[in-house]
Design a protein around this motif. Structure first.
Motif, mmCIF file in Angstrom:
data_model
loop_
_atom_site.group_PDB
_atom_site.id
_atom_site.type_symbol
_atom_site.label_atom_id
_atom_site.label_comp_id
_atom_site.label_asym_id
_atom_site.label_seq_id
_atom_site.Cartn_x
_atom_site.Cartn_y
_atom_site.Cartn_z
ATOM 1 N N GLY A 106 2.198 4.091 -4.199
ATOM 2 C CA GLY A 106 1.662 2.778 -3.846
ATOM 3 C C GLY A 106 0.168 2.646 -4.006
ATOM 4 O O GLY A 106 -0.365 1.524 -4.000
ATOM 5 N N ARG A 161 -1.457 3.551 -6.694
ATOM 6 C CA ARG A 161 -1.804 3.355 -8.106
ATOM 7 C C ARG A 161 -1.981 1.866 -8.385
ATOM 8 O O ARG A 161 -1.205 1.227 -9.089
ATOM 9 C CB ARG A 161 -0.737 3.967 -9.003
ATOM 10 C CG ARG A 161 -1.156 4.066 -10.473
ATOM 11 C CD ARG A 161 -2.365 4.971 -10.662
ATOM 12 N NE ARG A 161 -2.649 5.165 -12.063
ATOM 13 C CZ ARG A 161 -2.122 6.153 -12.811
ATOM 14 N NH1 ARG A 161 -1.281 7.014 -12.263
ATOM 15 N NH2 ARG A 161 -2.433 6.269 -14.070
ATOM 16 N N HIS A 162 -3.006 1.294 -7.764
ATOM 17 C CA HIS A 162 -3.326 -0.102 -8.018
ATOM 18 C C HIS A 162 -4.844 -0.259 -7.986
ATOM 19 O O HIS A 162 -5.560 0.605 -7.478
ATOM 20 C CB HIS A 162 -2.669 -1.020 -6.987
ATOM 21 C CG HIS A 162 -3.268 -0.936 -5.627
ATOM 22 N ND1 HIS A 162 -2.885 0.000 -4.695
ATOM 23 C CD2 HIS A 162 -4.247 -1.663 -5.001
ATOM 24 C CE1 HIS A 162 -3.570 -0.146 -3.587
ATOM 25 N NE2 HIS A 162 -4.415 -1.146 -3.740
ATOM 26 N N THR A 169 -6.059 5.448 -6.411
ATOM 27 C CA THR A 169 -5.569 6.821 -6.547
ATOM 28 C C THR A 169 -6.689 7.842 -6.461
ATOM 29 O O THR A 169 -6.509 8.936 -5.913
ATOM 30 C CB THR A 169 -4.816 6.980 -7.883
ATOM 31 O OG1 THR A 169 -3.682 6.113 -7.884
ATOM 32 C CG2 THR A 169 -4.357 8.412 -8.107
ATOM 33 N N PRO A 171 10.736 0.017 -2.503
ATOM 34 C CA PRO A 171 10.206 -1.100 -1.716
ATOM 35 C C PRO A 171 10.506 -2.443 -2.362
ATOM 36 O O PRO A 171 10.640 -2.561 -3.577
ATOM 37 C CB PRO A 171 8.695 -0.821 -1.698
ATOM 38 C CG PRO A 171 8.440 0.008 -2.913
ATOM 39 C CD PRO A 171 9.674 0.838 -3.102
ATOM 40 N N PHE A 190 9.401 -6.213 -3.359
ATOM 41 C CA PHE A 190 8.158 -6.886 -3.727
ATOM 42 C C PHE A 190 8.391 -8.393 -3.846
ATOM 43 O O PHE A 190 8.040 -9.014 -4.834
ATOM 44 C CB PHE A 190 7.599 -6.325 -5.032
ATOM 45 C CG PHE A 190 7.200 -4.880 -4.953
ATOM 46 C CD1 PHE A 190 6.043 -4.499 -4.303
ATOM 47 C CD2 PHE A 190 7.986 -3.892 -5.515
ATOM 48 C CE1 PHE A 190 5.668 -3.164 -4.205
ATOM 49 C CE2 PHE A 190 7.624 -2.555 -5.435
ATOM 50 C CZ PHE A 190 6.465 -2.192 -4.771
ATOM 51 N N TYR A 232 3.759 7.143 4.462
ATOM 52 C CA TYR A 232 3.004 6.538 3.360
ATOM 53 C C TYR A 232 3.876 5.659 2.471
ATOM 54 O O TYR A 232 3.376 5.009 1.562
ATOM 55 C CB TYR A 232 2.334 7.623 2.523
ATOM 56 C CG TYR A 232 1.214 8.337 3.255
ATOM 57 C CD1 TYR A 232 -0.093 7.866 3.206
ATOM 58 C CD2 TYR A 232 1.477 9.472 4.028
ATOM 59 C CE1 TYR A 232 -1.109 8.513 3.892
ATOM 60 C CE2 TYR A 232 0.460 10.121 4.710
ATOM 61 C CZ TYR A 232 -0.830 9.640 4.642
ATOM 62 O OH TYR A 232 -1.841 10.277 5.330
ATOM 63 N N GLN A 233 5.175 5.663 2.718
ATOM 64 C CA GLN A 233 6.067 4.769 1.979
ATOM 65 C C GLN A 233 6.188 3.473 2.767
ATOM 66 O O GLN A 233 6.954 3.376 3.725
ATOM 67 C CB GLN A 233 7.441 5.410 1.768
ATOM 68 C CG GLN A 233 8.352 4.570 0.873
ATOM 69 C CD GLN A 233 9.603 5.326 0.454
ATOM 70 O OE1 GLN A 233 9.604 6.550 0.406
ATOM 71 N NE2 GLN A 233 10.668 4.598 0.148
ATOM 72 N N PHE A 285 7.087 -3.702 2.553
ATOM 73 C CA PHE A 285 6.383 -4.974 2.355
ATOM 74 C C PHE A 285 7.299 -6.130 2.757
ATOM 75 O O PHE A 285 7.787 -6.885 1.918
ATOM 76 C CB PHE A 285 5.922 -5.106 0.907
ATOM 77 C CG PHE A 285 5.063 -3.965 0.448
ATOM 78 C CD1 PHE A 285 3.785 -3.795 0.952
ATOM 79 C CD2 PHE A 285 5.543 -3.037 -0.466
ATOM 80 C CE1 PHE A 285 2.991 -2.733 0.548
ATOM 81 C CE2 PHE A 285 4.761 -1.983 -0.880
ATOM 82 C CZ PHE A 285 3.481 -1.815 -0.374
#
Length: 428
Positions: A36, A38-39, A167, A214, A216, A349-350, A353
């Motif tokens: 998550g 990697r944005h 990241t 997740p 979205f 960490y998962q 949303f």
């Protein structure tokens, strides 16, 4: 309506100012590798100061020239920012190849003054898309660790648009890097804080079986910003101390207010659960392993989630909701240590949303407000950490010289917006 034109004059990769050592590949930490992250985190940093506070080699030097040169020098110390991500994020095998390909840098000019666009305060007269850097066509922006655009305005002020991939660094780490650029821009010979990679020192518990992917779903949350005076925050802190005998922070007050106002405006079923999630720095919990000289710039945080029954959040007084937030913060050391030891059944960490989850980000203590490229500190910072599948509240500051706390939200739909605004304007 002012007709504004922003022209990108040049764009290219900025490489290290000195030859690098042999090629190397840097391993990322278990937190860095969270898919998550990697944005790209986008933000605008507005510098309205006209006079240089530093004597540059060239008194007429333009901010873009100065910052570009300083960026090149900073990449020598922060080589990873000039590299590229390789490996699989999903499989948890991502790392950074120090390819020295460089950081993307754009120079632009605007044919107006910052005063003409209200100092870029809300509502924005110039689209953020014109002030933020974009890579060449076909290039994935999340493959480049850092991108910058410096837009110079006719008044002598300028705006730095930053796009950084989460990241490689958390907010504190990214601000540390940007402050290093600013120190070189002011002529310093070396950074005040030396960077430390040390990703192997971050806990690396056994991987948990992956949960369901997740969701979205787009919720079409609407933007709303409110400035809260320092006097009001101080008053609420005093009320909390009088009621509990304990101190609370500006963060506690702001988060509690947004969480409660949102629950009231949306009118959640009183028996349903509502959550608020914020990302707590954990460097202080790793003092036995992290170097004492600071400098670590990787991701070092833990997602703290506070869960309550909607009816309790809606009907409680603000003091009681603040207590819920503080109780959640108090659990941080235990929850982080359990995760580090592999003593959890669900990966914290998962993230989920869902509509009933409010995510909070605090930009006030990261270090971005202290950045000075030689023309003074920023007058205004605008974070764009929003995604249409997340209910978000971001804490910042109003444009100087105003004082207080700015709460930027994107957490309710159009049908609930007026109720939410009314709730946010009533602190008692």
């Amino acid at each position: 309506m002012v007709n504004i034109t922003v022209t990108r004059k040049s764009q290219s990769f900025v490489v290290l100012s000195e030859p690098a050592s042999a090629a190397e590949t840097l391993e990322l930490s278990a937190i860095d590798r969270v898919p998550g992250l990697r944005h790209a985190v986008r933000s605008l940093h507005v510098f309205r100061n006209r006079d240089s506070t530093t004597r540059h080699d060239d008194a007429a030097a333009r901010p873009a020239e100065v910052i570009r040169k300083a960026l090149s020098r900073a990449l020598v110390d922060y080589r990873a920012f000039a590299g590229r991500f390789i490996g699989s994020v999903v499989a948890g095998e991502a790392c950074v190849e120090c390819s020295d390909d460089g950081a993307w840098f754009v120079e632009a000019v605007a044919d107006c003054s910052l005063e003409d666009v209200n100092g870029l305060d809300y509502p924005l007269i110039v689209s953020e898309e014109e002030l933020l850097p974009v890579p060449e066509e076909g290039v994935d922006p999340t493959s480049i660790p850092i991108m910058m655009q410096v837009t110079e305005f006719a008044c002598g002020g300028f705006v730095v648009g930053l796009v950084a991939v989460h990241t490689l660094a958390d907010g504190l780490g990214a601000a540390q890097f940007i402050n290093t650029i600013s120190e070189f821009a002011r002529g310093m010979g070396k950074p005040t804080i030396a960077p430390i990679w040390a990703r192997a020192l971050i806990p690396n518990p056994p991987k948990l079986p992956p949960g369901p992917p997740p969701s979205f779903q787009s919720f079409e949350f609407q933007h709303f910003t409110i400035d809260v005076t320092s006097d009001l925050i101080v008053h609420i802190k005093a009320e909390y101390f009088q009621a509990t005998g304990q101190y609370c922070s500006t963060f506690d007050v702001a988060v509690a207010k947004v969480w409660q106002a949102r629950a009231k405006a949306i009118k959640y079923n009183l028996e349903s659960e509502v959550h608020v999630c914020f990302f707590a720095n954990t460097r202080h919990l790793l003092t036995q392993v992290l170097p004492k000289d600071r400098g670590f710039y990787g991701n070092c945080f833990y997602p703290v989630t506070v869960t309550a029954i909607a009816g309790d959040v809606i009907t409680a007084g603000l003091i009681d909701v603040i207590r819920m937030i503080r109780d959640g913060k108090a659990r941080l050391p235990l929850e982080f240590s359990k995760w580090a030891a592999g003593d959890v059944k669900v990966d914290p960490y998962q993230l989920a949303f869902e509509h009933n989850v409010l995510f909070v980000s605090d930009w006030t203590r990261l270090g971005f407000f202290e950045v000075d490229y030689g023309w003074g500190a920023p007058n205004h910072i605008i974070p764009f950490t929003y995604a249409d599948y997340m209910a978000v509240a971001v804490l910042g500051a109003p444009p100087s010289p105003k004082k207080g706390t700015r709460i930027m939200t994107q957490c309710v739909e159009e049908k609930h917006l007026m109720d939410f605004k009314d709730q946010m304007k009533t602190f008692f």
